[in-house]
Design an enzyme around this catalytic site. Sequence first.
Site, PDB file in Angstrom:
ATOM      1  N   GLU A 360       0.820  -1.211   0.000  1.00 46.26           N
ATOM      2  CA  GLU A 360       0.000   0.000   0.000  1.00 46.26           C
ATOM      3  C   GLU A 360       0.861   1.272   0.000  1.00 46.26           C
ATOM      4  O   GLU A 360       0.586   2.214  -0.708  1.00 46.26           O
ATOM      5  CB  GLU A 360      -0.915  -0.020   1.231  1.00 46.26           C
ATOM      6  CG  GLU A 360      -1.790   1.199   1.436  1.00 46.26           C
ATOM      7  CD  GLU A 360      -2.963   1.270   0.474  1.00 46.26           C
ATOM      8  OE1 GLU A 360      -3.159   0.351  -0.336  1.00 46.26           O
ATOM      9  OE2 GLU A 360      -3.694   2.277   0.531  1.00 46.26           O
ATOM     10  N   THR A 491     -12.106   7.369 -13.431  1.00 48.40           N
ATOM     11  CA  THR A 491     -11.077   6.915 -12.495  1.00 48.40           C
ATOM     12  C   THR A 491     -11.398   5.544 -11.918  1.00 48.40           C
ATOM     13  O   THR A 491     -10.561   4.942 -11.251  1.00 48.40           O
ATOM     14  CB  THR A 491     -10.850   7.957 -11.376  1.00 48.40           C
ATOM     15  OG1 THR A 491      -9.642   7.620 -10.680  1.00 48.40           O
ATOM     16  CG2 THR A 491     -12.024   8.004 -10.403  1.00 48.40           C
TER      17      THR A 491
END
Length: 541
Positions: A360, A491
């Site tokens: 992440e 997106t």
Amino acid sequence: MRLSFSRVVLVLGLSATSLAGVSVQKSGLSVPKQYASRRDQVKDMFKSSYGAYMKYAFPHDDLAPSSTGFWDFTHQWGASVIDAMPTMYIMGLNDLFNDAVKFAASVDFTQSKTGDTVNVFDTTIRFLGPLLSSYELSNFKHPVLLAKAKQSADKLVHAWVGDNPIPYSFLNFTTNQPTNGTSNIAEAGTLLLEWSRLSKYTLNPKYVNLATKAMKHIANLPAPLPGLAAQVIDPATGNFVGGYVSWGSESDSYFEYLIKYARLSNTWDSIYIDTWKTAVDSSIRSLLKKSTVGNHTYLADLDDEGRVLHIGSHLACFHAGNWIYGGKLVQNQTIVNYGLELMEGCWNTYASTTAGIGPERFAYASPDGNFTGEGDPAPTAEQLAFYEKHGFYQTIGFYVLRPEVLESNFYAWRATGDTKYLDRAGAAIDAFNKYLLVPSGGYAGLNDVMNPGAGYWDIADSFWYAETLKYLYLTFDDPKHISLDNYVFNTECSPFKAPPALLSYKGSGGWLPWKPWKVWPTHGEVPAATVSGVPREGRKW
Ligand SMILES: *[C@@H]1O[C@H](CO)[C@@H](O)[C@H](O)[C@H]1NC(C)=O
Ligand SMILES: *[C@@H]1O[C@H](CO)[C@@H](O)[C@H](O)[C@H]1NC(C)=O
Ligand SMILES: *[C@@H]1O[C@H](CO)[C@@H](O)[C@H](O)[C@H]1NC(C)=O
Ligand SMILES: *[C@@H]1O[C@H](CO)[C@@H](O)[C@H](O)[C@H]1NC(C)=O
Ligand SMILES: *[C@@H]1O[C@H](CO)[C@@H](O)[C@H](O)[C@H]1NC(C)=O
């Protein structure tokens, strides 16, 4: 006043299609035979994980793949169904798509079934985007999809209070009152693709004008670095709060939409392209960093005090694909090449971990230092040892099924035709099947990509079906299908059909003043009649 050639041509009314417009994809591209089975493999992954969602979680928003429970992060509007619709259509899963249309028709988007406040940005990208994209993809056969997008937007408009150009982030759908508080440029600046499509098909300029107002306000505010808007913005004052700059979360898709909106709309207004180019140029000057180990390319953040933070993230890794895409459109190979370098840095975060999947968040050192933020812990001995080998170290190790690295990998493949990107997508598929597939048939995230045995991240977010699997599928699909020269992705990876590209998106310096659109659509399109109250689309491209 300086007119570029393409604009003169359009003024003269000549067709832009008869000219060799800019193209993003490498011409004559095809997927070599030895990769053919990968596409079907991704389709099977979709069928398996969506099947698990339907079995254990429908009509809740998301599947808990490991515990076979469910989550409702988005008001129990069936986020996974709606967000996955364009994927179903593109994969040719017609029965699933038709069921999803019926389901969408049944959702009441005017009420939060979970009683919580509604996020304007999230609703736009996960609901409006796929509803409108599905409406287009299925050739306008399901007007209910448009009607549902409109139903949702007609609530969301309440986020713009008075003359505020910036909408509030959250709304109480019972009272239509926004929640006071700051917003960010990703939330206010990731509406324009979807809201302009809604205006196009409803023939009502209200939506595009609201989204334009927000976007242009951000682009026109004095920024911490040229073109690089600050992250936090207060809808009450319209001013930035602090000066944090990032291509990562809470800023990311504002930069993404600057160039994508220019492409989708072919607008006369050069502010979008000019701001995007300035943002990229500033980033190259101030944020682009080479690691002291491995010479990898990363894009740093800037904190409120203007200090460089030597950090990166999975989310921010969309930047590689965005620079490749935008660099192609503005015909600047320097930008494309930096995008390809960023791609290598992002891929290195996949290639270096035990699971073969990137973390992440991560950090690194570059010749100008290794500051990662006030109060951040110094790297442990283990992190330092990892850094000495791999040129980054993870600071947050989970993987939550995000798409960004594979999204950029898809752009890199379509733009260059280098089969190493197919090999990498193949490696990711193998890693997903080895480490993420759980007995329910769903795919779960990991708590730690360095230690795949450390447990599952038990949320299959809707972007798994909408983005991660769609980008993988398209990577191995015929490049002429959903070509980057004919579609612009929102997106959340919902494709919108784009008009023929202009000859050049180099930007003109702004030769026509911007005005809110009184008449929709803009040049190149013919407004259509509305038939029995259902708006029909204009001239098809
Ligand atoms: C929305 O407003 C109503 C009426 O004031 C209130 O009862 C409810 O608690 C609010 N919901 C949220 C999530 O704030
Ligand atoms: C939000 O702020 C405005 C003034 O800034 C105030 O009038 C309003 O009551 C506030 N709303 C809430 C829900 O706090
Ligand atoms: C291409 O982009 C780079 C980076 O922003 C810039 O320095 C260069 O001037 C651009 N080239 C042209 C021809 O515009
Ligand atoms: C590091 O990479 C850059 C390209 O980004 C290259 O120009 C340079 O020569 C490389 N340096 C080393 C030491 O490999
Ligand atoms: C960062 O710099 C400090 C001080 O020079 C050093 O102790 C530390 O090991 C460095 N970290 C990395 C990742 O290079």
